[in-house]
Design a protein around this motif. Structure first.
Motif, PDB file in Angstrom:
ATOM      1  N   LEU A 121       0.909  -1.268  -0.129  1.00  0.00           N
ATOM      2  CA  LEU A 121       0.236  -0.149   0.078  1.00  0.00           C
ATOM      3  C   LEU A 121       0.938   1.335  -0.123  1.00  0.00           C
ATOM      4  CD1 LEU A 121      -2.740   1.567   0.324  1.00  0.00           C
ATOM      5  CD2 LEU A 121      -2.374   1.044   2.611  1.00  0.00           C
ATOM      6  N   TYR A 122       2.058   1.270   0.769  1.00  0.00           N
ATOM      7  CA  TYR A 122       2.567   2.478   0.924  1.00  0.00           C
ATOM      8  C   TYR A 122       3.446   2.457  -0.530  1.00  0.00           C
ATOM      9  CZ  TYR A 122       6.527   5.393   2.455  1.00  0.00           C
ATOM     10  OH  TYR A 122       7.484   6.308   2.614  1.00  0.00           O
ATOM     11  N   LEU A 125       0.824   4.075  -2.852  1.00  0.00           N
ATOM     12  CA  LEU A 125       0.472   5.518  -2.744  1.00  0.00           C
ATOM     13  C   LEU A 125       1.706   6.482  -3.170  1.00  0.00           C
ATOM     14  CD1 LEU A 125      -1.346   5.027   0.930  1.00  0.00           C
ATOM     15  CD2 LEU A 125      -2.407   5.782  -1.202  1.00  0.00           C
ATOM     16  N   GLU A 126       2.756   6.007  -2.804  1.00  0.00           N
ATOM     17  CA  GLU A 126       3.946   6.964  -3.266  1.00  0.00           C
ATOM     18  C   GLU A 126       4.104   6.978  -4.840  1.00  0.00           C
ATOM     19  OE1 GLU A 126       7.316   7.816  -1.135  1.00  0.00           O
ATOM     20  OE2 GLU A 126       5.330   8.627  -0.666  1.00  0.00           O
ATOM     21  N   LYS A 128       1.333   6.715  -6.578  1.00  0.00           N
ATOM     22  CA  LYS A 128      -0.029   7.285  -6.972  1.00  0.00           C
ATOM     23  C   LYS A 128      -0.874   6.279  -8.031  1.00  0.00           C
ATOM     24  CE  LYS A 128       1.081  12.226  -6.260  1.00  0.00           C
ATOM     25  NZ  LYS A 128       0.214  12.152  -4.900  1.00  0.00           N
ATOM     26  N   VAL A 130      -3.601   4.219  -8.397  1.00  0.00           N
ATOM     27  CA  VAL A 130      -4.811   3.641  -7.557  1.00  0.00           C
ATOM     28  C   VAL A 130      -5.248   2.402  -7.606  1.00  0.00           C
ATOM     29  CG1 VAL A 130      -7.352   4.343  -7.719  1.00  0.00           C
ATOM     30  CG2 VAL A 130      -5.605   6.152  -8.456  1.00  0.00           C
ATOM     31  N   ALA A 133      -3.066   0.499  -5.250  1.00  0.00           N
ATOM     32  CA  ALA A 133      -3.440   1.154  -3.774  1.00  0.00           C
ATOM     33  C   ALA A 133      -4.736   0.364  -3.149  1.00  0.00           C
ATOM     34  CB  ALA A 133      -3.497   2.322  -3.704  1.00  0.00           C
ATOM     35  N   ASP A 137      -4.845  -2.259  -0.176  1.00  0.00           N
ATOM     36  CA  ASP A 137      -5.769  -2.061   0.885  1.00  0.00           C
ATOM     37  C   ASP A 137      -6.922  -3.322   1.063  1.00  0.00           C
ATOM     38  OD1 ASP A 137      -6.436  -0.318   3.001  1.00  0.00           O
ATOM     39  OD2 ASP A 137      -8.353  -0.229   1.928  1.00  0.00           O
ATOM     40  N   PHE A 172      -9.557   8.010  -5.040  1.00  0.00           N
ATOM     41  CA  PHE A 172      -8.561   7.700  -4.200  1.00  0.00           C
ATOM     42  C   PHE A 172      -7.081   8.324  -4.639  1.00  0.00           C
ATOM     43  CE2 PHE A 172      -5.565   4.795  -1.942  1.00  0.00           C
ATOM     44  CZ  PHE A 172      -6.338   4.087  -1.091  1.00  0.00           C
ATOM     45  N   LEU A 178      -0.256   9.570   4.097  1.00  0.00           N
ATOM     46  CA  LEU A 178      -0.225   8.016   3.859  1.00  0.00           C
ATOM     47  C   LEU A 178      -1.007   7.611   5.166  1.00  0.00           C
ATOM     48  CD1 LEU A 178       3.385   7.474   3.156  1.00  0.00           C
ATOM     49  CD2 LEU A 178       1.377   7.322   1.310  1.00  0.00           C
ATOM     50  N   SER A 180      -3.516   5.951   5.616  1.00  0.00           N
ATOM     51  CA  SER A 180      -4.024   4.384   5.690  1.00  0.00           C
ATOM     52  C   SER A 180      -2.857   3.588   6.279  1.00  0.00           C
ATOM     53  CB  SER A 180      -4.677   4.186   4.337  1.00  0.00           C
ATOM     54  OG  SER A 180      -5.973   4.614   4.049  1.00  0.00           O
TER      55      SER A 180
END
Length: 219
Positions: A121-122, A125-126, A128, A130, A133, A137, A172, A178, A180
Motif C-alpha cells: 500500500l505504501y 500510494l507513493e 499514485k 490507484v 493501492a 488495501d 483515491f 499516507l 491509511s
C-alpha cells in the motif's frame, strides 16, 4: 459506448458471467457514471442473447449500480455522495467485526501477511497507482475476513462495497498523505498484542476516515 473491456463469453453460467463482467466494469469506472446501456449492444458484444444481459442489468439495478428511467433509458447510476456516506459506516462496522473475530485466532504468518500488504500500500500510494493501492488495501483487510471465516460478513460486504468502490476509484488517487498506511501499522500492533477491541476500533476508524476523505467534496 465504450465496450473495449467486454470479452466474448462461453457457456456455462452466462447470466453470472455477464453480471460479473458488467459489475467489474462499472465498479472500476470502465463504464462511466451516467453512461447509457443498451441491452442489444451489450448482447452483441458478449456474444449472447438479450436474456442474460437483461437479467444481469436487473440484478445490478437491485444493487444500485444501474438505474432504469421508464420510457427513457437504462444507464450506469451516477456517483452518489450521500449513498456512499451511508454505506461507509456499514462497511466500517462489518470490517471491525471481522477484526474482532480474527484477533484471537491470529498467527505469525497472518501478521506477516498484513505487513506485506501494508508495504505494498505504501509503495502504491507513493507511486499514485490507484489500482494497486486499492488492491493492497483490500488484501490487508481480506486477512481479517479470512481469519474470521464468517460467511455472512462476506455476503453483506459484497452487496454494500460496490456503493463505495466506484468512489474509491474516482478519488483515491487525489488523496494526500499516507494516513491509511500509518493506521494499518497501529492495527498490526494491536493484533500482535492480542487487543481485540482496540484492533476493531482502529479498523472501524480506518474505514470511517477514508469515507470522510472521499465524501468531503461533491463530485
Amino acid at each position: 459506448m465504450n465496450t473495449t473491456f467486454i470479452k466474448h463469453i462461453n457457456r456455462p453460467s452466462l447470466r453470472d458471467q455477464v453480471y460479473q463482467s458488467l459489475k467489474a466494469a462499472i465498479v472500476m469506472l470502465q463504464m462511466e457514471p451516467g453512461q447509457r446501456l443498451n441491452d442489444n449492444e451489450l448482447a452483441t458484444q458478449f456474444g449472447v442473447s438479450r436474456t442474460p444481459v437483461r437479467e444481469a442489468l436487473k440484478r445490478l439495478e437491485d444493487e444500485g449500480l444501474v438505474e432504469s428511467i421508464p420510457g427513457s433509458l437504462t444507464r450506469v447510476t451516477p456517483l452518489n455522495i450521500e449513498e456512499a456516506q451511508h454505506a461507509f459506516p456499514v462497511v466500517a462496522a462489518l470490517h471491525a467485526l471481522a477484526a474482532r473475530l480474527a484477533v484471537p485466532q491470529v498467527k505469525e504468518a497472518d501478521i506477516a501477511e498484513l505487513e506485506k500488504w501494508n508495504d505494498s500500500l505504501y509503495d502504491a500510494l507513493e507511486q499514485k497507482d490507484v489500482m494497486k493501492a486499492i488492491e493492497a488495501d483490500d488484501g490487508f483487510h481480506e486477512v481479517f475476513l479470512h481469519i474470521a471465516g464468517n460467511r455472512e460478513i462476506y455476503i453483506a460486504l459484497e452487496r454494500v462495497v460496490p456503493k463505495i468502490r466506484r468512489l474509491e476509484f474516482a478519488r483515491f488517487g487525489s488523496l494526500e498523505g499516507l494516513d491509511s498506511f500509518e493506521q494499518h501499522k497501529k492495527i498490526i500492533t494491536a493484533m500482535k498484542n492480542s487487543q481485540s477491541q482496540t484492533a476493531a476500533e482502529l479498523v472501524e476508524e480506518n474505514w470511517l476516515s477514508l469515507g470522510r476523505l472521499l465524501t468531503e467534496d461533491t463530485i
